[in-house]
Scaffold this active site. Structure first.
Site, short mmCIF file in Angstrom:
data_model
loop_
_atom_site.label_atom_id
_atom_site.label_comp_id
_atom_site.label_asym_id
_atom_site.label_seq_id
_atom_site.Cartn_x
_atom_site.Cartn_y
_atom_site.Cartn_z
N ARG A 46 0.86 -1.17 0.00
CA ARG A 46 0.00 0.00 0.00
C ARG A 46 0.90 1.22 0.00
O ARG A 46 2.11 1.11 0.06
CB ARG A 46 -1.03 -0.02 1.15
CG ARG A 46 -0.70 -0.80 2.37
CD ARG A 46 0.45 -0.25 3.16
NE ARG A 46 0.26 1.16 3.42
CZ ARG A 46 1.20 2.04 3.65
NH1 ARG A 46 2.48 1.65 3.64
NH2 ARG A 46 0.96 3.31 3.88
N GLY A 47 0.27 2.40 -0.07
CA GLY A 47 1.07 3.62 -0.24
C GLY A 47 1.12 3.92 -1.73
O GLY A 47 1.45 3.03 -2.53
N ASP A 219 -2.27 10.85 -1.81
CA ASP A 219 -2.68 9.84 -2.79
C ASP A 219 -3.09 10.45 -4.11
O ASP A 219 -3.03 9.82 -5.15
CB ASP A 219 -3.80 8.97 -2.22
CG ASP A 219 -3.23 8.04 -1.16
OD1 ASP A 219 -3.04 8.51 -0.03
OD2 ASP A 219 -2.92 6.89 -1.50
O1 MRU Z 1 -4.41 3.11 2.48
P1 MRU Z 1 -2.93 3.32 2.36
O2 MRU Z 1 -2.15 2.72 3.46
O3 MRU Z 1 -2.44 2.91 0.98
O4 MRU Z 1 -2.78 4.89 2.45
C1 MRU Z 1 -1.49 5.44 2.35
C2 MRU Z 1 -1.47 6.92 2.46
O5 MRU Z 1 -2.48 7.57 2.64
C3 MRU Z 1 -0.14 7.59 2.22
O6 MRU Z 1 -0.03 8.76 2.97
C4 MRU Z 1 -0.01 7.95 0.72
O7 MRU Z 1 -0.33 6.85 -0.07
C5 MRU Z 1 1.35 8.44 0.39
S1 MRU Z 1 2.59 7.20 0.51
C6 MRU Z 1 4.07 7.92 0.10
#
Ligand code: MRU
Length: 328
Positions: A46-47, A219
């Protein structure tokens, strides 16, 4: 300590399975597009940036299978809706395929670009932080959300190389606890000073002067600077504004979506209510009660002090200044 969040070995994509952190270091292997889809959807990985890199390798694996890449693109694009890095990377792979370029090299270039981008973001963030050392972050925009350094965490890793030591407050980040289980895990294992607080403690510590700046990842950033990030980022931005604490968004340009004029147009992923009702293996909500679980929220551009990209620091007015960065 580097985390190999994703690694291609022959026809196998090996991913650190983030669902089990911090308790178990385990790996998930994908060799088909279905397995790559699963890894993204179920948050093995994720991220935003990491999702993009994994999707690029997913397109390559699908190509090796002799599959229709347009169909694979649509399929992988539907795995998670909010992070635009997913479609950004997939589009790059489709273009390389149309131009009969080597898809493995293209996927590796997307991977390397992530590392270079994060380093540059880290350098700009160190500049913008100046003497500030006490930083709050929300969710995980760290090395685990990318392939190295992270975006929001990049100044902490680079700072350590330069002898600058930050004190990081990591919001726990309900409901999936990425701050507690991932940000704390990676910073702690890299000997960076990290303290976990629950999400509802941020105002308290800001009011006591314990936090000098907020850095989060994102995102998707719309053309006017409105920024989607993990649910709860909006709360943090409102409190930070109240206490006159700067709020910085670490944003690779691959996360900026100039096709959307404002944040209302960003699709917000709604996830399974079970993440809210039984996170700790037991029900914490009476069975049958209604639950909402949006995975992201949108921070209005008015609450953002600067958006820090690999191409430079962008200040308001974001609409004009974001346009300029794409002309560079
Ligand atoms: O649901 P996730 O864990 O994928 O959400 C991740 C985030 O909101 C992060 O802050 C974002 O993806 C940036 S990662 C460099």
């Amino acid at each position: 300590m580097d985390f190999n969040t994703v690694q291609l070995k022959d026809r196998n994509l090996i991913m650190l399975d983030q669902r089990f952190l911090p308790n178990k270091v385990d790996y998930y292997t994908a060799s088909t597009k279905e397995q790559v889809f699963y890894a993204i959807k179920e948050m093995v990985v994720r991220g935003a940036p990491l999702i993009g890199v994994v999707a690029a390798y997913g397109m390559y694996l699908s190509y090796l299978m002799g599959e229709d890449l347009e169909k694979t693109a649509d399929y992988l694009n539907s795995s998670r809706p909010t992070a635009v890095n997913l479609s950004w990377a997939i589009k790059k792979m489709l273009k390389a395929h149309d131009e009969k370029r080597n898809l493995l090299l293209e996927a590796k270039a997307i991977h390397q670009e992530d590392i270079d981008t994060n380093r540059k973001i880290g350098e700009y963030l160190i500049d913008i932080l100046g003497e500030k050392r006490n930083i709050l972050t929300h969710c995980n925009a760290g090395a685990l959300a990318t392939t190295k350094y992270g975006t929001a965490t990049a100044p902490f890793y680079l700072g350590r190389e330069k002898g600058i030591h930050y004190k990081v407050y990591a919001d726990e980040t309900r409901p999936r606890l990425q701050g507690a289980s991932l940000t704390a895990f990676e910073l702690f294992h890299n000997s960076i000073d990290v303290t976990v607080i629950t999400d509802n403690m941020a105002a308290h510590f800001m009011s006591k002067g314990k936090i000098e700046a907020v850095i989060t990842g994102c995102d998707r950033v719309a053309a006017n600077g409105d920024t989607a990030n993990k649910i709860g980022t909006l709360n943090v931005s409102v409190i930070a504004k109240y206490y006159h604490i700067p709020m910085y968004i670490a944003a690779p340009t691959s996360t900026i979506d100039m096709s959307l004029s404002n944040g209302d147009l960003i699709p917000i992923e709604e996830r399974d209510p079970i993440e809210v009702t039984s996170r700790f293996g037991i029900n914490t909500v009476p069975i049958g009660v209604k639950v909402l679980n949006p995975a992201f929220d949108v921070t209005p551009h008015e609450n953002i002090t600067a958006i820090v990209t690999e191409k430079g620091i962008i200040y308001p007015p974001f609409k004009e200044n974001l346009e300029k960065i794409f002309l560079l």
